[in-house]
Motif scaffolding. Structure first.
Motif, PDB file in Angstrom:
ATOM      1  N   SER A  64       0.849   9.880 -10.686  1.00 16.72           N
ATOM      2  CA  SER A  64       0.274   8.638 -10.124  1.00 16.72           C
ATOM      3  C   SER A  64      -1.066   8.932  -9.580  1.00 16.72           C
ATOM      4  CB  SER A  64       1.232   7.604  -9.607  1.00 16.72           C
ATOM      5  OG  SER A  64       2.063   6.959 -10.248  1.00 16.72           O
ATOM      6  N   CYS A  66      -4.162   5.709  -8.704  1.00 20.50           N
ATOM      7  CA  CYS A  66      -4.443   4.365  -8.568  1.00 20.50           C
ATOM      8  C   CYS A  66      -5.372   4.219  -8.558  1.00 20.50           C
ATOM      9  CB  CYS A  66      -4.067   3.901  -6.771  1.00 20.50           C
ATOM     10  SG  CYS A  66      -2.262   4.086  -7.209  1.00 20.50           S
ATOM     11  N   TRP A  69      -6.472  -0.179  -5.153  1.00 13.23           N
ATOM     12  CA  TRP A  69      -5.789  -0.485  -4.351  1.00 13.23           C
ATOM     13  C   TRP A  69      -4.993   0.642  -4.697  1.00 13.23           C
ATOM     14  CZ3 TRP A  69      -5.427  -3.989   0.055  1.00 13.23           C
ATOM     15  CH2 TRP A  69      -7.214  -4.926  -0.349  1.00 13.23           C
ATOM     16  N   HIS A  70      -4.588   1.758  -2.999  1.00 17.69           N
ATOM     17  CA  HIS A  70      -3.259   2.473  -3.936  1.00 17.69           C
ATOM     18  C   HIS A  70      -2.389   1.460  -2.934  1.00 17.69           C
ATOM     19  CE1 HIS A  70      -2.023   6.667  -3.042  1.00 17.69           C
ATOM     20  NE2 HIS A  70      -0.467   5.617  -1.428  1.00 17.69           N
ATOM     21  N   TRP A  71      -0.940   2.375  -3.909  1.00 17.29           N
ATOM     22  CA  TRP A  71      -0.273   1.521  -4.228  1.00 17.29           C
ATOM     23  C   TRP A  71       1.154   2.602  -3.797  1.00 17.29           C
ATOM     24  CZ3 TRP A  71       4.929   2.745  -6.108  1.00 17.29           C
ATOM     25  CH2 TRP A  71       5.665   2.201  -6.276  1.00 17.29           C
ATOM     26  N   TYR A  76       0.493  -2.245  -1.100  1.00 21.28           N
ATOM     27  CA  TYR A  76      -0.613  -1.431  -1.341  1.00 21.28           C
ATOM     28  C   TYR A  76      -1.963  -1.224  -0.216  1.00 21.28           C
ATOM     29  CZ  TYR A  76       0.050  -3.204  -5.891  1.00 21.28           C
ATOM     30  OH  TYR A  76      -0.054  -3.602  -6.891  1.00 21.28           O
ATOM     31  N   VAL A  88      -9.073   4.913  -1.574  1.00 26.78           N
ATOM     32  CA  VAL A  88      -9.019   4.969  -3.164  1.00 26.78           C
ATOM     33  C   VAL A  88     -10.400   4.643  -4.187  1.00 26.78           C
ATOM     34  CG1 VAL A  88      -8.380   2.774  -3.134  1.00 26.78           C
ATOM     35  CG2 VAL A  88      -7.327   4.251  -4.918  1.00 26.78           C
ATOM     36  N   ALA A 120      -6.536  -3.847  -9.297  1.00 33.23           N
ATOM     37  CA  ALA A 120      -6.148  -2.676  -9.112  1.00 33.23           C
ATOM     38  C   ALA A 120      -5.413  -2.314  -9.768  1.00 33.23           C
ATOM     39  CB  ALA A 120      -5.003  -2.927  -7.907  1.00 33.23           C
ATOM     40  N   ILE A 122      -2.887   0.551 -11.688  1.00 34.01           N
ATOM     41  CA  ILE A 122      -1.953   1.838 -11.224  1.00 34.01           C
ATOM     42  C   ILE A 122      -2.302   3.242 -12.468  1.00 34.01           C
ATOM     43  CG2 ILE A 122       0.345   3.084 -10.829  1.00 34.01           C
ATOM     44  CD1 ILE A 122       0.406   0.406  -8.863  1.00 34.01           C
ATOM     45  N   ASN A 124      -0.238   5.777 -14.546  1.00 29.72           N
ATOM     46  CA  ASN A 124       0.436   7.357 -14.379  1.00 29.72           C
ATOM     47  C   ASN A 124       0.629   7.890 -15.694  1.00 29.72           C
ATOM     48  OD1 ASN A 124       2.047   5.626 -12.058  1.00 29.72           O
ATOM     49  ND2 ASN A 124       2.660   4.116 -12.921  1.00 29.72           N
ATOM     50  N   THR A 219      -4.098  -8.522  -7.209  1.00 30.04           N
ATOM     51  CA  THR A 219      -3.105  -8.245  -5.963  1.00 30.04           C
ATOM     52  C   THR A 219      -3.032  -9.894  -5.457  1.00 30.04           C
ATOM     53  OG1 THR A 219      -4.613  -7.240  -5.233  1.00 30.04           O
ATOM     54  CG2 THR A 219      -3.389  -5.647  -6.518  1.00 30.04           C
TER      55      THR A 219
END
Length: 222
Positions: A64, A66, A69-71, A76, A88, A120, A122, A124, A219
Motif C-alpha cells: 500500500s 497513500c 492522508w496515511h492510513w 488516518y 504523506v 485521501a 489508498i 493497493n 475523510t
C-alpha cells in the motif's frame, strides 16, 4: 498480440448490484489506465514507499501507499508513523476531479458529485497471490461515497452485508478499467478481494503482472 484472456475486452454493462453499490465496467480508457499505472510507479518513489501494513502484527499481502492522508489500523494521520515518519504525499487534484466524475456517473446525482471532495487515496498493489479479507471502510468521519478503480489483472471482488463478515455476499469480477462506487445503504458494506486472475490485464497495460486498486475517500478530517 492482444491477450486472449483480457477481461476488459468482454462486453459488460453497468449495474447497480443493490442500493448504493454500482459496478461500472470499462469506465477508464486504456490510455487512462496506462497513465495511472505510470503514476503509480512515480508515487512509489515518493516520501512513503509501498509497504505491507501490519494488522495485529501480521503483514497484509497487498502493498500500500497513500496520498493526502496515511492510513493504518489506528486511523488516518498526516505522517506515516508506522513506516518511516515521513509526511504523506499530497492528494492530487486530478484524482479529486476523477472521483467527482465517478460519483456522478454512478449515481446521476450532480449535487452529490459536486460536493464530493476526496482528500485521501489508498493505493493497493496486489501481486498474483495477494488477497484482502472482509472488512469495512469505516475510519472516515463522514458518510461520503468511496470510489474504487481497478487497473491490471482482474480480481474476484466479494460484496458482503453491512452487519458482519458472514454471508449473504455476492462475488463480482472486476477487470482493468472498472469503477466501483459504495454509497448510501452500501457505504459500510463489508467487502474483500479473494483472488487475482493472472494474465487477464490488457496487453498494453504497463503493469507486468498483478493489480492496482485505488480507493478515493473523503475523510471528514481537518
Amino acid at each position: 498480440m492482444e491477450s486472449l484472456f483480457d477481461d476488459s475486452a468482454l462486453p459488460r454493462e453497468p449495474v447497480q448490484l443493490r442500493s448504493g453499490a454500482w459496478h461500472y465496467p470499462h469506465w477508464l480508457s486504456e490510455e487512462a489506465q496506462a497513465w495511472i499505472a505510470r503514476r503509480f510507479f512515480e508515487w512509489g518513489r515518493g516520501p512513503v514507499p509501498p509497504h505491507q501494513t501490519l494488522i495485529n502484527q501480521n503483514p497484509m499481502s497487498v502493498q500500500s501507499l497513500c496520498l493526502g492522508w496515511h492510513w493504518n489500523p489506528s486511523g488516518y494521520s498526516r505522517t506515516a508513523d508506522d513506516i518511516n515518519g515521513a509526511p504523506v504525499a499530497p492528494m492530487e487534484q486530478w484524482l479529486v476531479d476523477l472521483g467527482r466524475r465517478a460519483v456522478f456517473d454512478a449515481t446521476g446525482d450532480a449535487q452529490k458529485a459536486a460536493g464530493y471532495t476526496p482528500d485521501a487515496a489508498i493505493v493497493n498493489y496486489y501481486d498474483i497471490d495477494a488477497v484482502m479479507g472482509m472488512h469495512q471502510d469505516a475510519d472516515e468521519k463522514i458518510n461520503a461515497p468511496v470510489v474504487s478503480l481497478s487497473i491490471g489483472d482482474s480480481a474476484n471482488f466479494r460484496l458482503g452485508n453491512n452487519v458482519n463478515r458472514n454471508q449473504p455476499w455476492q462475488d463480482v469480477r472486476l477487470a482493468s478499467g472498472d469503477l466501483f462506487v459504495f454509497d448510501g445503504a452500501s457505504r459500510f458494506a463489508y467487502h474483500a478481494v479473494t483472488k487475482v486472475f493472472p494474465g487477464t490485464a490488457p496487453a498494453r497495460c504497463p503493469l507486468a503482472a498483478g493489480r492496482i486498486n485505488i480507493t478515493l475517500r473523503q475523510t471528514g478530517l481537518s
